[in-house]
Each structure stands twice: as structure tokens, then as C-alpha cells.
Design an enzyme around this catalytic site. Structure first.
Site, short mmCIF file in Angstrom:
data_model
loop_
_atom_site.label_atom_id
_atom_site.label_comp_id
_atom_site.label_asym_id
_atom_site.label_seq_id
_atom_site.Cartn_x
_atom_site.Cartn_y
_atom_site.Cartn_z
N LYS A 1 -14.40 2.44 7.85
CA LYS A 1 -13.86 1.76 9.02
C LYS A 1 -14.96 0.97 9.76
CE LYS A 1 -10.74 5.68 9.55
NZ LYS A 1 -10.46 6.90 10.36
N ARG B 1 -11.08 17.82 13.65
CA ARG B 1 -12.20 17.47 14.54
C ARG B 1 -11.88 16.14 15.21
NH1 ARG B 1 -14.39 13.21 11.82
NH2 ARG B 1 -14.14 13.18 9.55
N VAL C 1 -14.92 9.30 14.78
CA VAL C 1 -15.78 8.29 15.40
C VAL C 1 -14.99 7.41 16.37
CG1 VAL C 1 -17.22 6.26 14.93
CG2 VAL C 1 -17.37 8.28 13.45
N ARG D 1 -17.75 -0.69 15.45
CA ARG D 1 -18.86 0.12 14.96
C ARG D 1 -20.07 -0.78 14.73
NH1 ARG D 1 -16.84 5.03 11.09
NH2 ARG D 1 -14.77 5.35 12.00
#
Length: 233
Positions: free
Chosen positions: A12, A67, A70, A113
Site C-alpha cells: 500500500k 492489530r 499502518v 506513506r
């Protein structure tokens, strides 16, 4: 839910929330299905269910990550809910502090990112010394920017780990306004001494298909925003 289809080599690069591909009814149904699924096996705490969406709108479950991921800041930006704080509180035995009805989407968020890579050289890693960092800024009314920094001036990006060095997350009232604010934020942002993915993100923001939300996981390769492998040196 988060849209994560801007990828290269199945990694990603850009994530946004809410997804431009889902209508409100489909969004609500997907959330309810995900909640029922995790409740059915007694799962407690933060988790992310990933789906693939076909061209006809059909959704196919792919995996669950037990979890945070990002891209969790885009959820935090549109809901105002601190997922990290909640995850730690639940792990400590505290009850969840909100009900589903308390979670309301406000505006649109996009995360970029920032990788220590050269997107014009096949995303070749570019480790090295970071000589300067200028944080992104946004001056547009109603818009905001968050810089989750992983580097600072004088830090050396190693070659042995993931190339992600930070994330720029932009929030505004609408998707169009978030795109405009993202151009300002990334245009003001500087990481010197190494190559980063910022130039590619700026090209993507000017891409007509991205602007109207008409993209999929093959978009970067198909759009010409990244040079074909045969033309790279």
C-alpha cells in the site's frame, strides 16, 4: 472502512477513508458483518478485516489482522477516536469507552506513506543520511495535516528494514477538499538527503481517475504515473 487500492507490488502507498467505492448502505452492511464475524469467535481488542472488491461490487473476505495497521490514522481523523489509546486500555482490562452509535464519520482523510524509495527507479530503496526535514503544512480553512514522523534531520535511514519513514495524513470536509489540501501539504513537505515517494504522490493527486475515485489495485501500473520497467535505468 479504509480504501487501500493505490499499491505497488501489493504494498500500500495511499489509503483513504471513507472509500469512494462504497455507498453508505454497503458501508453499514460491511461494518455490521465484520462486527458479527469477530464477535462470533470471541475476539477482543483492535483488529482489521481486509476484503477484495470485484468490479461488480461483490466483496470477498481476504484476511484479518489482529492489530492496528499502518493506515489506522485515517480512521482516527474521520472519527476523532484514538485507536491506539483504546487498544492499550482494552488490553489493560478496561471496558470499551464508546458504543457504535457514538462513532460518526466527519469529513474525509487521506494518508500518504513516505518511503525512502525512488519511484522513478522502480521504487529502488534509497537509504542514507537525512539532512533536513520540513514538516507539511496546510493553510486551507477547515483542513488539517498530521505528520507521523519516523525520521529527523541527522538520522540515517538503514538499508536493513522497511523503507517507511513516516506518514502524511490530511483531513478536510470533503474528498475534493482533502485532495486539494493534500497537494498543499505534500508541496510544502521536504525530506532532503534521500529520495522519497513524495513526487509520485503529487503526480497521483493530479491524476483524473484518482480525483474521481475511479481506481483499483492495478492503477499505478496502468496509469503511466510510474514508468514501465523497460524504460528505467
Amino acid at each position: 472502512e479504509r480504501e487501500c487500492s493505490i499499491q505497488r507490488n501489493h504494498q500500500k502507498l495511499v489509503e483513504e477513508s471513507p472509500s469512494p467505492a462504497l455507498a453508505p448502505g454497503a458501508r453499514a452492511e460491511l461494518g455490521e458483518r465484520a462486527a458479527r464475524a469477530t464477535a462470533s469467535f470471541g475476539y477482543v481488542n483492535a483488529g482489521t478485516l481486509e476484503f477484495l472488491r470485484a468490479g461488480d461490487g461483490s466483496l470477498y473476505f481476504m484476511e484479518m489482522n489482529t492489530r492496528l495497521q499502518v493506515e489506522h490514522p485515517v480512521t482516527e481523523m474521520v472519527t476523532g477516536f484514538d485507536l491506539v489509546k483504546a487498544q492499550l486500555a482494552i488490553a489493560a482490562g478496561e471496558p470499551l469507552s464508546v458504543r457504535q452509535s457514538d462513532i460518526v464519520f466527519r469529513g474525509h482523510a487521506i494518508e500518504f506513506r513516505i518511503n525512502a524509495e525512488d519511484p522513478d527507479q522502480g521504487f529502488r530503496p534509497d537509504p542514507g543520511l537525512v539532512t533536513a526535514v520540513t514538516a507539511p503544512i496546510v493553510s486551507r480553512p477547515g483542513a488539517s495535516v498530521r505528520w507521523d514522523a519516523g525520521v529527523a534531520a541527522g538520522w540515517r535511514v538503514p538499508s536493513h528494514y522497511d523503507s517507511l519513514i513516516g506518514k502524511v495524513i490530511v483531513h478536510a470536509a470533503t474528498r475534493d477538499e482533502a485532495i486539494a489540501a493534500s497537494k498543499e501539504a505534500l508541496g510544502s513537505f521536504r525530506v532532503e538527503g534521500i529520495k522519497t515517494t513524495v513526487p509520485l504522490h503529487l503526480r497521483l493527486l493530479d491524476d483524473a481517475a484518482f480525483a474521481c475515485g475511479d481506481y483499483d489495485v492495478a492503477h499505478l501500473a496502468r496509469s503511466g504515473l510510474v514508468a514501465p520497467a523497460s524504460t528505467r535505468t
